[in-house]
Design a protein around this motif. Structure first.
Motif, PDB file in Angstrom:
ATOM      1  N   THR A  12      48.748  33.856  32.009  1.00  0.00           N
ATOM      2  CA  THR A  12      47.338  33.523  32.778  1.00  0.00           C
ATOM      3  C   THR A  12      47.730  32.975  34.109  1.00  0.00           C
ATOM      4  O   THR A  12      48.302  31.685  33.994  1.00  0.00           O
ATOM      5  CB  THR A  12      46.408  32.563  32.011  1.00  0.00           C
ATOM      6  N   THR A 106      43.044  35.432  35.842  1.00  0.00           N
ATOM      7  CA  THR A 106      43.206  36.904  35.174  1.00  0.00           C
ATOM      8  C   THR A 106      42.758  37.104  33.772  1.00  0.00           C
ATOM      9  O   THR A 106      42.561  38.326  33.306  1.00  0.00           O
ATOM     10  CB  THR A 106      44.698  37.114  35.009  1.00  0.00           C
ATOM     11  N   ASN A 107      42.610  36.124  32.913  1.00  0.00           N
ATOM     12  CA  ASN A 107      41.904  36.284  31.734  1.00  0.00           C
ATOM     13  C   ASN A 107      40.343  36.067  31.527  1.00  0.00           C
ATOM     14  O   ASN A 107      39.747  36.202  30.318  1.00  0.00           O
ATOM     15  CB  ASN A 107      42.691  35.418  30.564  1.00  0.00           C
ATOM     16  N   SER A 109      36.078  36.361  32.304  1.00  0.00           N
ATOM     17  CA  SER A 109      35.377  37.091  32.855  1.00  0.00           C
ATOM     18  C   SER A 109      34.462  36.814  34.072  1.00  0.00           C
ATOM     19  O   SER A 109      34.468  35.765  34.646  1.00  0.00           O
ATOM     20  CB  SER A 109      34.115  37.281  31.796  1.00  0.00           C
ATOM     21  N   TYR A 110      34.267  38.012  34.791  1.00  0.00           N
ATOM     22  CA  TYR A 110      33.458  37.833  36.259  1.00  0.00           C
ATOM     23  C   TYR A 110      32.273  36.902  36.112  1.00  0.00           C
ATOM     24  O   TYR A 110      31.546  37.185  35.195  1.00  0.00           O
ATOM     25  CB  TYR A 110      33.212  39.133  36.887  1.00  0.00           C
ATOM     26  N   LYS A 120      38.781  37.809  38.438  1.00  0.00           N
ATOM     27  CA  LYS A 120      40.154  37.988  37.792  1.00  0.00           C
ATOM     28  C   LYS A 120      41.191  38.144  38.817  1.00  0.00           C
ATOM     29  O   LYS A 120      42.340  37.630  38.856  1.00  0.00           O
ATOM     30  CB  LYS A 120      40.258  39.392  37.136  1.00  0.00           C
ATOM     31  N   GLU A 121      40.977  38.517  40.021  1.00  0.00           N
ATOM     32  CA  GLU A 121      41.913  38.617  41.050  1.00  0.00           C
ATOM     33  C   GLU A 121      41.035  38.747  42.584  1.00  0.00           C
ATOM     34  O   GLU A 121      40.049  38.613  42.488  1.00  0.00           O
ATOM     35  CB  GLU A 121      42.606  40.103  41.026  1.00  0.00           C
TER      36      GLU A 121
END
Length: 274
Positions: A12, A106-107, A109-110, A120-121
């Motif tokens: 993560t 990265t793990n 949720s928006y 996530k990014e």
């Protein structure tokens, strides 16, 4: 020899960036800044400049007076603001400020929650959309503050009219006050394009989602409507005060004319008697 099974490991990546927006209270000459600000400019158009501040950090400067820092520490923010003031010869005044956090997980949720965005990014385009919304928000704060000052002063004149049957602002002072209102409305009209959807979002559903959610969370349109209503109230009150002032001035002129006619008649009568 016993074989040890290899388990797939997931990592993560988490990171938090603080976005800080300021409004300098005036339009900014972006061409002058682009030629003199010592940072790596990665995007430029007539209304916006974007600089790379390294380590996934950015600086956004908008011609309607907002500067937004994405992940830039406070000391560097102060240095950049002072550089902008020096280049454009701006006065040092207290600035409107607004903060917003972005969490990159990265793990996760928006999600948009009050003063925080979870994604996530991060990319330059996403950073640009976030900074644009913060720039709009802090600009609205500035204009609403100016509008509230006008509204408060107008209320005082209305209170004088209610309690005394007259008000203290007249003639040139009243016209200058009306001029302040018109100037503020003109500034907002000049910058009305800031409330349109940016071109980046037109063909990108994800960017459009971020822009829409941020705009809603920051109450951009609602506050803009409230600002327009406030200015309309000030305008209506000033128009009434101006009409009363003109009527009072006309009545005074009429009395002067009547007095002059009376004096002329009196002189005529006296001359005939003599």
């Amino acid at each position: 020899m016993e074989r040890i099974p290899i388990t797939n490991l997931s990592y993560t990546i988490t990171m938090k960036k603080t976005i800080t927006g300021y409004h300098l209270g005036d339009r900014l000459d972006l061409k002058e800044l682009k030629n003199n600000l010592a940072y790596n400019c990665i995007y430029a158009d007539p209304t916006e400049l974007m600089y790379d501040a390294q380590n996934t950090s950015y600086i956004g400067i908008f011609d309607y007076g907002s500067i937004v820092f994405f992940g830039v520490d406070n000391s560097e923010q102060t240095t950049i603001i002072n550089s902008v003031r020096t280049i454009l010869k701006l006065d040092s005044v207290e600035l409107k400020r607004e903060n917003f956090d972005v969490e990159i997980d990265t793990n996760a949720s928006y999600k948009v929650i009050f003063d925080r965005l979870i994604i996530k990014e991060i990319s330059i385009d996403i950073a640009k959309i976030i900074m644009l919304n913060i720039a709009q928000s802090v600009a609205l704060d500035y204009y609403m503050e100016q509008s509230n000052i006008l509204l408060s002063q107008t209320y005082q004149f209305s209170l004088e009219l209610e309690e005394k049957g007259k008000f203290s602002i007249k003639g040139k002072r009243l016209l200058k006050f009306i001029g302040r209102l018109l100037n503020l409305k003109n500034k907002i009209t000049q910058n009305i394009y800031i409330f349109d959807s940016p071109t980046l979002t037109w063909n990108d559903e994800y960017l459009n989602l971020i822009n829409t959610d941020l705009s809603r969370e920051l109450d951009i349109k609602l506050r803009h409507t409230s600002l327009q209503d406030s200015l309309s109230t000030v305008r209506e009150n000033l128009e009434i005060l101006k009409d009363i002032n003109q009527h009072s001035h006309s009545s005074t002129l009429e009395l002067i004319v009547i007095a002059l006619i009376a004096i002329e008649i009196l002189n005529l009568i006296i001359s005939k008697l003599l």
